[in-house]
Design an enzyme around this catalytic site. Sequence first.
Site, PDB file in Angstrom:
ATOM      1  N   ASP A  11      23.716 -21.701   3.118  1.00 35.31           N
ATOM      2  CA  ASP A  11      22.694 -22.219   4.028  1.00 35.31           C
ATOM      3  C   ASP A  11      22.364 -23.656   3.658  1.00 35.31           C
ATOM      4  OD1 ASP A  11      21.016 -22.292   6.148  1.00 35.31           O
ATOM      5  OD2 ASP A  11      19.737 -20.649   5.519  1.00 35.31           O
ATOM      6  N   GLY A  12      21.918 -24.395   4.650  1.00 37.35           N
ATOM      7  CA  GLY A  12      21.468 -25.765   4.409  1.00 37.35           C
ATOM      8  C   GLY A  12      20.080 -25.938   4.996  1.00 37.35           C
ATOM      9  N   GLU A  49      24.656 -27.738   5.895  1.00 38.39           N
ATOM     10  CA  GLU A  49      25.332 -26.455   6.166  1.00 38.39           C
ATOM     11  C   GLU A  49      26.797 -26.542   5.717  1.00 38.39           C
ATOM     12  OE1 GLU A  49      23.843 -23.812   7.193  1.00 38.39           O
ATOM     13  OE2 GLU A  49      22.074 -24.435   8.341  1.00 38.39           O
ATOM     14  N   ASP A  71      24.438 -18.823   8.811  1.00 35.28           N
ATOM     15  CA  ASP A  71      23.731 -18.691  10.088  1.00 35.28           C
ATOM     16  C   ASP A  71      23.893 -19.968  10.918  1.00 35.28           C
ATOM     17  OD1 ASP A  71      22.151 -20.468   8.803  1.00 35.28           O
ATOM     18  OD2 ASP A  71      20.292 -19.332   8.989  1.00 35.28           O
ATOM     19  N   HIS A 126      17.921 -16.460   9.980  1.00 32.54           N
ATOM     20  CA  HIS A 126      17.605 -16.387   8.560  1.00 32.54           C
ATOM     21  C   HIS A 126      17.235 -15.006   8.066  1.00 32.54           C
ATOM     22  CE1 HIS A 126      17.948 -20.562   8.044  1.00 32.54           C
ATOM     23  NE2 HIS A 126      16.964 -20.860   8.856  1.00 32.54           N
ATOM     24  N   ASP A 136      18.643 -19.702   1.887  1.00 34.96           N
ATOM     25  CA  ASP A 136      17.647 -20.501   2.587  1.00 34.96           C
ATOM     26  C   ASP A 136      16.560 -20.961   1.606  1.00 34.96           C
ATOM     27  OD1 ASP A 136      16.378 -21.588   4.838  1.00 34.96           O
ATOM     28  OD2 ASP A 136      15.068 -19.849   4.976  1.00 34.96           O
ATOM     29  N   ARG A 467     -24.944  20.108  12.323  1.00 40.02           N
ATOM     30  CA  ARG A 467     -23.526  20.164  11.955  1.00 40.02           C
ATOM     31  C   ARG A 467     -23.201  19.014  11.000  1.00 40.02           C
ATOM     32  NH1 ARG A 467     -23.900  24.303  14.298  1.00 40.02           N
ATOM     33  NH2 ARG A 467     -22.603  25.149  15.977  1.00 40.02           N
ATOM     34  N   ARG A 476      -9.744   5.493   4.894  1.00 43.92           N
ATOM     35  CA  ARG A 476      -8.829   4.682   4.094  1.00 43.92           C
ATOM     36  C   ARG A 476      -7.498   4.445   4.814  1.00 43.92           C
ATOM     37  NH1 ARG A 476      -9.596   6.875  -1.769  1.00 43.92           N
ATOM     38  NH2 ARG A 476      -7.381   7.281  -1.632  1.00 43.92           N
TER      39      ARG A 476
HETATM   40  O1  F6P Z   1     -12.879   3.915  -4.116  1.00 41.22           O
HETATM   41  C1  F6P Z   1     -12.726   4.267  -2.803  1.00 41.22           C
HETATM   42  C2  F6P Z   1     -12.958   5.706  -2.563  1.00 41.22           C
HETATM   43  O2  F6P Z   1     -12.618   5.784  -1.239  1.00 41.22           O
HETATM   44  C3  F6P Z   1     -14.340   6.288  -2.829  1.00 41.22           C
HETATM   45  O3  F6P Z   1     -15.295   5.983  -1.882  1.00 41.22           O
HETATM   46  C4  F6P Z   1     -14.028   7.765  -2.897  1.00 41.22           C
HETATM   47  O4  F6P Z   1     -14.988   8.493  -3.593  1.00 41.22           O
HETATM   48  C5  F6P Z   1     -12.745   7.765  -3.611  1.00 41.22           C
HETATM   49  O5  F6P Z   1     -12.089   6.554  -3.284  1.00 41.22           O
HETATM   50  C6  F6P Z   1     -11.884   8.948  -3.324  1.00 41.22           C
HETATM   51  O6  F6P Z   1     -10.625   8.768  -3.889  1.00 41.22           O
HETATM   52  P1  F6P Z   1      -9.489   9.907  -4.006  1.00 41.22           P
HETATM   53  O7  F6P Z   1      -9.799  11.010  -3.088  1.00 41.22           O
HETATM   54  O8  F6P Z   1      -8.237   9.194  -3.652  1.00 41.22           O
HETATM   55  O9  F6P Z   1      -9.497  10.324  -5.419  1.00 41.22           O
END
Ligand code: F6P
Length: 551
Positions: A11-12, A49, A71, A126, A136, A467, A476
């Site tokens: 590549d150049g 190149e 390329d 690339h 590159d 509930r 997460r």
């Molecule tokens: O640190 C983030 C966190 O989401 C906490 O709020 C929670 O208690 C914990 O991780 C749970 O982590 P795990 O279920 O992965 O052990």
Amino acid sequence: MSIRAYEIYTDGACSGNPGPGGWAAVIMEGDQATEISGYEEKTTNQRMELKAAVEALRFIPSGSKVRLSSDSAYLINCFNQKWIDRWQRNGWLTGKGQPVENQDLWLELMELAHKNTVEWIKVKGHSSDRINQRCDHLARAEIISANKEEADENKKLKTRGFKDEAGISEKPHPESGCKINNGTLEKQETVFPRIGLLTGGGDCPGLNAVIRAVVKGATYNYNYEVVGFNSGFRGLVENDAGLIDDFAVSGILNRGGTILGTSNRDNPFNFRPSGESDYRETENDRSGDAIDNLKKWGINCLIVIGGDGSLLLAHRFSELGVPVIGIPKTIDNDLPATDVTFGFDSAVTTATEAIDKIHTTAESHHRIMVVEVMGRHSGWIALQAGMAGGGDIILIPEIPFEFEYIVDKIMERNSRGKKFSIIVVAEGAYPAGEEPLYQAKGQVKRLGGISSVIAREIEKRTEMESRATVLGHLQRGGSPTSYDRVLATRFGVKAVELFRDKKYNEMVCLRGHNIESVPLEKAVAGTKRVDPSSEQVRAAIAVGTCFGHPL
Ligand code: F6P
């Protein structure tokens, strides 16, 4: 004698056309790689190149079999479509009667090609081939290092050698090569500064965005290499690792999770034996193995992307002499040295959407709905999502609650014709005079279940149907919000800049609108908690939110 076979990738690159240019080639003989590269002061991209292909062919012995990937349409088309033969017949004039540029190199290329059996392969752009990408980088690095200041900087990085307790010293990585300088071949070690990278602790949206930013920031701008350790600190101890190039991080910006994998159960200083699913206290200090592995890879600095636990481990390694840089992540937003961690906004968005949905069913059934969100010692998610989702009652670890205030609030709403209420509770919240509720008693204390306790107690005291919903790991998972993608990107780029400036044992952070850094020890000191007298809590109270306490 058997014919030697080579794969050549070239590549150049040129900064301006004409302008300073770099060329590079990777020459593979079996799995043996040799890298060559060079620089020309005032040149063109086409010349670079061509130069890369010529120098690569000069490098290999006559009579070899060669496959060349580039390329460059200029290189491949001119060769494959036999334009060169035409030019030779035409007295080196193009079809338009113009003199052919780079005649010297074309002639040399033809001569070298005739000495070998050459097969040309065109690659598409690339990013389509890892080794072409490597060329590159090398070609562009030649341009960068031609700049005096950058060259000096790189030289320092290559030769500094960490004379520290851990003994992590500058090490050539396994690939070595040759370099052609002014036409002469010099054998030299190819040493690129190397960054080790791992994601530790619970995952959160934005981890892939930060990995991408570190890798792209490192390779595009400085020609550093990045070695990723899999499954957090476990990969570091067990040497489960590999080089990550920009191809590997392509398309991951919006993906949840982490391509490196993570673990919040693996402490190198107290290492969990393989096969054991849960953490337990052991005498198994494997930090020495971790440091040996950093040395094996020739790593100059370890970047740890983590929350409080992982950053504490990073700090311990820094005390052993390992140059470390921290990047804060956690949905809990509880790290003291940064205004915000990435992951938080995404978790709050997920929780807010959930509260919005719970709202409609609560209203239809005239129920009390208790939504439990994450947050061990800090109620940031509960406060933020609770306010955004119009929670009537928000319960956080910083403000131990009393049931009578919760019941009063529900009855007061009832009397105004609001036959339902939404309670948002952090998993770490607890009644005044009691303890947070843990699911299991074992080595790992796992919070959870306070929402069911609250729902039962409210039902008993108000006779209204209640509930509980635990959002758990939903918070997460999934795609990061645009805010988290941008914050993660800024953090990743800043971490690479800290490495460039040799500012180790620091953690990147957000202060107001700026990305800055703080010493790691400050970053791991304590927990950032909600201040019950803060403006945000007062704003929530001002719109009628109850915190289960007469604030
Ligand atoms: O640190 C983030 C966190 O989401 C906490 O709020 C929670 O208690 C914990 O991780 C749970 O982590 P795990 O279920 O992965 O052990």
